[in-house]
Design a protein around this motif. Structure first.
Motif, PDB file in Angstrom:
ATOM      1  N   ILE A 215       0.834  -1.207   0.000  1.00  8.39           N
ATOM      2  CA  ILE A 215       0.000   0.000   0.000  1.00  8.39           C
ATOM      3  C   ILE A 215       0.863   1.250   0.000  1.00  8.39           C
ATOM      4  O   ILE A 215       0.636   2.175  -0.789  1.00  8.39           O
ATOM      5  CB  ILE A 215      -0.954  -0.005   1.218  1.00  8.39           C
ATOM      6  CG1 ILE A 215      -1.997  -1.119   1.056  1.00  8.39           C
ATOM      7  CG2 ILE A 215      -1.643   1.355   1.367  1.00  8.39           C
ATOM      8  CD1 ILE A 215      -2.927  -1.277   2.248  1.00  8.39           C
ATOM      9  N   TYR A 216       1.877   1.291   0.859  1.00  8.50           N
ATOM     10  CA  TYR A 216       2.742   2.472   0.920  1.00  8.50           C
ATOM     11  C   TYR A 216       3.514   2.651  -0.384  1.00  8.50           C
ATOM     12  O   TYR A 216       3.631   3.774  -0.907  1.00  8.50           O
ATOM     13  CB  TYR A 216       3.718   2.367   2.093  1.00  8.50           C
ATOM     14  CG  TYR A 216       4.714   3.507   2.152  1.00  8.50           C
ATOM     15  CD1 TYR A 216       4.306   4.774   2.547  1.00  8.50           C
ATOM     16  CD2 TYR A 216       6.049   3.308   1.810  1.00  8.50           C
ATOM     17  CE1 TYR A 216       5.210   5.826   2.599  1.00  8.50           C
ATOM     18  CE2 TYR A 216       6.959   4.351   1.859  1.00  8.50           C
ATOM     19  CZ  TYR A 216       6.541   5.606   2.249  1.00  8.50           C
ATOM     20  OH  TYR A 216       7.436   6.647   2.285  1.00  8.50           O
ATOM     21  N   PHE A 217       4.050   1.559  -0.938  1.00  4.52           N
ATOM     22  CA  PHE A 217       4.818   1.662  -2.186  1.00  4.52           C
ATOM     23  C   PHE A 217       3.963   2.219  -3.316  1.00  4.52           C
ATOM     24  O   PHE A 217       4.340   3.178  -3.992  1.00  4.52           O
ATOM     25  CB  PHE A 217       5.374   0.293  -2.578  1.00  4.52           C
ATOM     26  CG  PHE A 217       6.007   0.284  -3.955  1.00  4.52           C
ATOM     27  CD1 PHE A 217       7.291   0.748  -4.149  1.00  4.52           C
ATOM     28  CD2 PHE A 217       5.291  -0.174  -5.067  1.00  4.52           C
ATOM     29  CE1 PHE A 217       7.870   0.760  -5.415  1.00  4.52           C
ATOM     30  CE2 PHE A 217       5.862  -0.167  -6.332  1.00  4.52           C
ATOM     31  CZ  PHE A 217       7.147   0.295  -6.496  1.00  4.52           C
ATOM     32  N   TRP A 218       2.781   1.618  -3.526  1.00  2.00           N
ATOM     33  CA  TRP A 218       1.946   2.039  -4.648  1.00  2.00           C
ATOM     34  C   TRP A 218       1.337   3.419  -4.401  1.00  2.00           C
ATOM     35  O   TRP A 218       1.074   4.159  -5.347  1.00  2.00           O
ATOM     36  CB  TRP A 218       0.889   0.983  -4.947  1.00  2.00           C
ATOM     37  CG  TRP A 218       1.486  -0.224  -5.612  1.00  2.00           C
ATOM     38  CD1 TRP A 218       1.788  -1.419  -5.037  1.00  2.00           C
ATOM     39  CD2 TRP A 218       1.914  -0.324  -6.971  1.00  2.00           C
ATOM     40  NE1 TRP A 218       2.360  -2.269  -5.955  1.00  2.00           N
ATOM     41  CE2 TRP A 218       2.444  -1.625  -7.156  1.00  2.00           C
ATOM     42  CE3 TRP A 218       1.879   0.546  -8.071  1.00  2.00           C
ATOM     43  CZ2 TRP A 218       2.951  -2.064  -8.375  1.00  2.00           C
ATOM     44  CZ3 TRP A 218       2.371   0.102  -9.292  1.00  2.00           C
ATOM     45  CH2 TRP A 218       2.906  -1.179  -9.435  1.00  2.00           C
ATOM     46  N   ARG A 219       1.124   3.780  -3.152  1.00  2.00           N
ATOM     47  CA  ARG A 219       0.687   5.142  -2.842  1.00  2.00           C
ATOM     48  C   ARG A 219       1.759   6.142  -3.295  1.00  2.00           C
ATOM     49  O   ARG A 219       1.459   7.170  -3.888  1.00  2.00           O
ATOM     50  CB  ARG A 219       0.405   5.252  -1.340  1.00  2.00           C
ATOM     51  CG  ARG A 219       0.316   6.624  -0.704  1.00  2.00           C
ATOM     52  CD  ARG A 219      -0.496   7.632  -1.435  1.00  2.00           C
ATOM     53  NE  ARG A 219      -1.818   7.173  -1.846  1.00  2.00           N
ATOM     54  CZ  ARG A 219      -2.540   7.802  -2.758  1.00  2.00           C
ATOM     55  NH1 ARG A 219      -2.070   8.874  -3.378  1.00  2.00           N
ATOM     56  NH2 ARG A 219      -3.737   7.355  -3.098  1.00  2.00           N
ATOM     57  N   THR A 220       3.030   5.797  -3.039  1.00  2.00           N
ATOM     58  CA  THR A 220       4.141   6.641  -3.480  1.00  2.00           C
ATOM     59  C   THR A 220       4.178   6.744  -5.001  1.00  2.00           C
ATOM     60  O   THR A 220       4.387   7.831  -5.557  1.00  2.00           O
ATOM     61  CB  THR A 220       5.478   6.067  -2.966  1.00  2.00           C
ATOM     62  OG1 THR A 220       5.438   5.965  -1.538  1.00  2.00           O
ATOM     63  CG2 THR A 220       6.644   6.953  -3.370  1.00  2.00           C
TER      64      THR A 220
ATOM     65  N   PHE B 274      13.153  -2.838  -5.273  1.00  3.00           N
ATOM     66  CA  PHE B 274      13.257  -1.384  -5.380  1.00  3.00           C
ATOM     67  C   PHE B 274      13.824  -0.791  -4.087  1.00  3.00           C
ATOM     68  O   PHE B 274      14.701   0.075  -4.117  1.00  3.00           O
ATOM     69  CB  PHE B 274      11.888  -0.767  -5.655  1.00  3.00           C
ATOM     70  CG  PHE B 274      11.515  -0.715  -7.112  1.00  3.00           C
ATOM     71  CD1 PHE B 274      12.408  -0.258  -8.071  1.00  3.00           C
ATOM     72  CD2 PHE B 274      10.245  -1.107  -7.528  1.00  3.00           C
ATOM     73  CE1 PHE B 274      12.059  -0.198  -9.416  1.00  3.00           C
ATOM     74  CE2 PHE B 274       9.889  -1.048  -8.869  1.00  3.00           C
ATOM     75  CZ  PHE B 274      10.800  -0.592  -9.816  1.00  3.00           C
ATOM     76  N   GLN B 275      13.331  -1.258  -2.960  1.00  4.32           N
ATOM     77  CA  GLN B 275      13.795  -0.730  -1.676  1.00  4.32           C
ATOM     78  C   GLN B 275      15.282  -0.999  -1.462  1.00  4.32           C
ATOM     79  O   GLN B 275      15.943  -0.254  -0.728  1.00  4.32           O
ATOM     80  CB  GLN B 275      12.969  -1.342  -0.543  1.00  4.32           C
ATOM     81  CG  GLN B 275      11.518  -0.900  -0.541  1.00  4.32           C
ATOM     82  CD  GLN B 275      10.607  -1.795   0.285  1.00  4.32           C
ATOM     83  OE1 GLN B 275      11.000  -2.892   0.681  1.00  4.32           O
ATOM     84  NE2 GLN B 275       9.394  -1.333   0.561  1.00  4.32           N
ATOM     85  N   CYS B 276      15.787  -2.050  -2.112  1.00  5.58           N
ATOM     86  CA  CYS B 276      17.198  -2.414  -1.981  1.00  5.58           C
ATOM     87  C   CYS B 276      18.048  -1.904  -3.154  1.00  5.58           C
ATOM     88  O   CYS B 276      19.151  -2.408  -3.401  1.00  5.58           O
ATOM     89  CB  CYS B 276      17.338  -3.930  -1.875  1.00  5.58           C
ATOM     90  SG  CYS B 276      16.589  -4.633  -0.381  1.00  5.58           S
TER      91      CYS B 276
END
Length: 332
Positions: A39-44, A126-128
């Motif tokens: 949710i946080y990733f796609w919100r971004t 992506f986070q890495c």
């Protein structure tokens, strides 16, 4: 009522709801994702495309039975083409992108204009993103001293595992994955014993494990050379290079087994360095104690900061995802 009909009604409900709103109201687009972390990733991702005419609401596929995951998103909302301009699906690419339509699920992910995928294996990749990992260390330790070259290391790590990664994708393409699964690949692609001062040792150990496994696979499949070379060429066309392989391996493995342990060791050194500076500073003991307490209270958890990392927005893969959304919205 059949679940497929329910899903079609869900999609039509959103369309009807938008049609009934005031012309001045913003258009609502529902984006279904796989899990809470997504949710946080796609919100971004989607926030950039919101304006005075449209907004996105990111949610899990079901609030009734708490089902989650990629299959839940795809099976519940793709059958019968219920997705549309008011309802989209946002999922991890996994191997569905790399196997290029060899399975029903892969075709659904790649062919539907209302399904968006990460191109890299998952949001954890992506986070890495290696060029952003130094910034993660800074956010954790509040020390901007560059004591480790993450770009160089993950380029070497990727080159070491690339030949075996080609085998992994090939086995999933031809249906032989039970003989060499992603889990099997991850067991080999583990740079255990990593040392910040001597990272070359872990790379050498990794290369040895990869060679050993490839020799075993070559004995099992002596006629696979042509298929291997074709898969290798196909992967390069899809954007996978020997230097960026880490972005396409299983996300949880990369996050938990590879990157987090490395970050922990680098961050421990950075913390110790900052603590030594405070300890040996010319100041009163009480002032030092207060400074040390202030510093230690400001330290952050590695996994928390890694999950909040958005440094991947400069990557080629992320820009491809953005281009897909622009095309869907007609804003390119």
């Amino acid at each position: 009522m059949p679940s497929r009909l329910k899903d079609n009604l869900n999609s039509k409900y959103f369309e009807a709801a938008n049609a009934l709103t005031s012309k001045k109201a913003r258009h609502r687009i529902v984006a279904y994702v796989e899990s809470y972390d997504d949710i946080y990733f796609w919100r971004t991702v989607l926030s950039e495309f919101e304006n005075d005419k449209r907004f996105f609401e990111v949610m899990l596929p079901s609030k009734m039975n708490l089902t989650r995951g990629k299959k839940s998103v795809l099976m519940n909302f793709l059958e019968g083409e219920p997705l549309g301009k008011d309802m989209i699906a946002c999922v991890d690419a996994d191997y569905d992108y790399l196997i290029q339509g060899r399975t029903h699920q892969s075709r659904r992910v790649l062919e539907s204009p209302y399904v968006f995928h990460t191109y890299v294996y998952a949001i954890e990749n992506f986070q890495c993103y290696a060029p952003s990992l130094h910034n993660v260390c800074v956010s954790v330790t509040l020390n901007d001293h560059r004591i480790f070259d993450f770009r160089e290391y993950f380029s070497l790590f990727s080159e070491a595992i690339f030949p075996l990664f080609v085998w992994s994708v090939m086995m999933y393409r031809n249906g032989n994955y039970p003989k060499f699964s992603i889990t099997d690949f991850c067991r080999v692609a583990d740079p255990g014993g990593f040392n910040v001062q001597n990272p070359a040792t872990s790379i050498a150990r990794l290369k040895h494990k990869v060679r050993t496994k490839i020799n075993e696979l070559q004995r099992q499949y002596p006629d696979a050379k042509d298929e291997y070379l074709t898969t290798k060429d196909d992967l390069r066309v899809l954007g996978v290079t020997p230097q960026t392989t880490y972005l396409y391996i299983q996300g949880h493995h990369l996050f938990d087994t590879v990157v987090t342990p490395i970050l922990s060791k680098v961050c421990n050194l950075l913390r110790q360095e900052r603590q030594n500076e405070i300890y040996y500073a010319t100041a009163h003991k009480t002032q030092k104690r207060n400074e040390m307490s202030c510093y230690e209270n400001s330290l952050q958890d590695i996994k928390v900061m890694l999950k909040k990392n958005t440094g991947y927005t400069t990557s080629e893969q992320f820009r491809r995802l953005q281009d897909d959304i622009r095309k869907y919205l007609g804003t390119d």
